[in-house]
Design a protein around this motif. Structure first.
Motif, mmCIF file in Angstrom:
data_model
loop_
_atom_site.group_PDB
_atom_site.id
_atom_site.type_symbol
_atom_site.label_atom_id
_atom_site.label_comp_id
_atom_site.label_asym_id
_atom_site.label_seq_id
_atom_site.Cartn_x
_atom_site.Cartn_y
_atom_site.Cartn_z
ATOM 1 N N UNK A 275 -1.475 -5.268 -4.725
ATOM 2 C CA UNK A 275 -2.490 -4.207 -4.725
ATOM 3 C C UNK A 275 -3.386 -4.334 -5.949
ATOM 4 N N UNK A 276 -4.633 -3.904 -5.786
ATOM 5 C CA UNK A 276 -5.612 -3.993 -6.871
ATOM 6 C C UNK A 276 -5.797 -2.682 -7.614
ATOM 7 N N UNK A 277 -5.212 -1.604 -7.116
ATOM 8 C CA UNK A 277 -5.207 -0.331 -7.837
ATOM 9 C C UNK A 277 -4.041 0.496 -7.311
ATOM 10 N N UNK A 278 -3.753 1.596 -7.981
ATOM 11 C CA UNK A 278 -2.590 2.406 -7.618
ATOM 12 C C UNK A 278 -2.754 3.064 -6.254
ATOM 13 N N UNK A 279 -3.985 3.432 -5.896
ATOM 14 C CA UNK A 279 -4.205 4.020 -4.578
ATOM 15 C C UNK A 279 -3.828 3.029 -3.481
ATOM 16 N N UNK A 280 -4.227 1.782 -3.648
ATOM 17 C CA UNK A 280 -3.853 0.753 -2.674
ATOM 18 C C UNK A 280 -2.354 0.525 -2.695
ATOM 19 N N UNK A 281 -1.745 0.559 -3.882
ATOM 20 C CA UNK A 281 -0.291 0.396 -3.986
ATOM 21 C C UNK A 281 0.428 1.429 -3.122
ATOM 22 N N UNK A 282 -0.012 2.673 -3.187
ATOM 23 C CA UNK A 282 0.670 3.721 -2.437
ATOM 24 C C UNK A 282 0.332 3.705 -0.954
ATOM 25 N N UNK A 283 -0.705 2.979 -0.568
ATOM 26 C CA UNK A 283 -0.930 2.767 0.864
ATOM 27 C C UNK A 283 -0.050 1.645 1.394
ATOM 28 N N UNK A 284 0.547 0.880 0.500
ATOM 29 C CA UNK A 284 1.359 -0.268 0.909
ATOM 30 C C UNK A 284 2.847 -0.111 0.581
ATOM 31 N N UNK A 285 3.204 0.877 -0.240
ATOM 32 C CA UNK A 285 4.605 1.094 -0.633
ATOM 33 C C UNK A 285 5.172 2.297 0.109
#
Length: 477
Positions: A275-285
């Motif tokens: 992920x390139x930012x935390x928002x993307x991280x939480x869409x993938x975790x």
């Protein structure tokens, strides 16, 4: 009964053979077998909590029907809130009562009032957070007329207790799983092969990556007061790979074995460390939990609508509740708050939806920038995981303090370390494999699949033989 145990290696083939060759005549017989298998699977943990699972199943089944049958708003609301109250009440009793009682007693002690709180001498029922959320989403969807109530008790029972997802998710929705439960399944060789490959890859993540990292992560976190900066950095990285391999490995095994029975589960992980930012991280975790909170808490609170103050409030509520969902400890609340703080700048700058698609790098300046963003996001996640892993807030703070002040980067040897440099090589190889397959659900299918499967099984056998760990981290939630 763990997915990575010899007992389960006997259990799963037996259920598979019975399912496709004995109970394959009707949908009802297939579902009944899976329910019996699920109840046996759950009773292997503690048969007494099987009654709690059955009660929770019957509660939401009955209240769902009552909500749909009654057109009077007050009666509908009564059954709705009765289900919510009992579900959350049971979850709170088993999971949070002792935490709140002890915390309140400690607070009174700080004011000079000595107390002896009454604590419950019970263990946390495995999977209660997951099957409770299955039932809650079902009842909420009926109340808001998104779905119809299920009148077939066997079908509904399987939706709640289906053993691949029972103890650690993914958190399924009735709109996704119930329609599959209500149809007779026919054997699909291609789907079963995909399921077997995904199960094996999940086992690689658990045995080869997570369990190996656990040896070093536990040693470093348990002895952090004598570790230097380099060792503490490695400890945070090792735990980050441990929890990812452990939980996403479980999810892959759950999705894979469900395909063996002809049913698809919701995808729970989508390469979050790219992920390139935390928002993307939480869409993938932990996608099923993140989307659950989004649909049943964040959006009803107003979501991203309204003033910035209201949006910030909603974000903090979501992350604090998410942290608290993971366990009754202040460390989980701190972890949730830290992620909320990470998320805040993206929200305020309207960049929380910037990176939707999976990253596709090229040899240019823009790609180099995206790569730096991935490294930065991974570093932020590692720092937050320190609070998730630490036994207390104090331990987490002291761990971070030593990591930034004990600026010695020499290698340290721990008495229970095994093959430290080999582990770094395994992690590097794992990252390369995941990166090259980031547009696929699992890496073992495709060209030379049998060779890849053979290498995966060899790695599982080689490292699993010496593994000290069997339990999955998320079983405690």
């Amino acid at each position: 009964m763990f997915f990575n145990s010899l007992t389960f290696a006997v259990f799963l083939p037996i259920v598979f053979v019975l399912y496709w060759f004995v109970f394959n005549k009707t949908k009802s017989s297939q579902n009944l077998l899976l329910i019996l298998a699920s109840y046996y699977f759950y009773s292997c943990w503690d048969w007494r909590f099987l009654f709690l699972l059955v009660f929770s199943t019957f509660l939401d089944y009955y209240t769902g029907i009552q909500i749909e049958k009654n057109h009077n708003k007050k009666i509908r609301k009564f059954w709705f809130w009765l289900s919510i109250a009992i579900n959350l009440g049971l979850l709170g009793l088993f999971k949070y009562y002792n935490f709140f009682a002890s915390s309140f007693a400690t607070l009174l002690d700080d004011f000079g009032l000595k107390t002896s709180p009454f604590l419950l001498d019970v263990v946390l029922p495995v999977g209660i957070s997951f099957y409770t959320f299955h039932g809650l989403s079902y009842v909420i969807d009926i109340y808001y007329k998104r779905i119809k109530a299920e009148y077939n008790f066997v079908d509904y029972s399987l939706f709640v207790s289906y053993f691949p997802l029972l103890v650690a998710g993914p958190i399924e929705r009735a709109t996704h799983l119930l329609p599959q439960v209500k149809l007779k399944r026919t054997f699909d060789y291609t789907k079963a092969k995909q399921g077997a490959y995904q199960f094996i890859w999940g086992l690689v993540k658990k045995v080869v990556v997570a369990d190996t990292c656990a040896t070093y992560a536990n040693a470093i976190f348990d002895n952090y007061s004598s570790m230097n900066s380099w060792s503490l950095v490695l400890g945070a990285v090792y735990f980050s790979f441990q929890i990812y391999g452990d939980f996403s490995g479980y999810s892959d095994m759950a999705l894979g074995m469900s395909k063996l029975f002809g049913m698809d589960l919701l995808r729970n992980f989508n390469y979050p460390y790219f992920s390139r930012d935390i928002a993307e991280f939480w869409r993938r975790w932990h996608i099923s939990l993140s989307s659950w909170f989004r649909d049943y808490l964040y959006i009803p609170l107003g979501g991203s609508k309204g003033s910035k103050i209201r949006q910030v409030r909603n974000v903090f509520i979501i992350f604090v509740v998410s942290g608290f969902w993971h366990g009754a400890n202040w460390t989980y609340l701190a972890w949730g708050c830290i992620n909320a703080l990470y998320f805040l700048p993206l929200l305020l700058l309207n960049k929380n939806r910037s990176n939707i698609e999976m990253v596709a790098l090229q040899w240019d300046v823009a790609s180099a920038k995206e790569m730096l963003h991935m490294v930065y996001t991974f570093a932020l996640a590692c720092l937050a995981w320190i609070f998730f892993r630490a036994k207390s807030i104090t331990d987490a703070v002291l761990y971070l303090k030593r990591m930034f002040t004990q600026a010695s980067f020499s290698s340290q040897y721990l008495s229970n370390e095994r093959y430290n440099y080999e582990l770094l090589g395994i992690l590097l190889l794992f990252v390369v494999v995941e990166w090259n397959n980031r547009f696929k659900e699992e890496p073992l299918s495709g060209k030379n699949s049998w060779l890849k499967v053979a290498l995966a099984i060899a790695a599982i056998i080689a490292l699993g033989t010496y593994s000290d760990y069997k339990e999955f981290i998320y079983f405690q939630f």
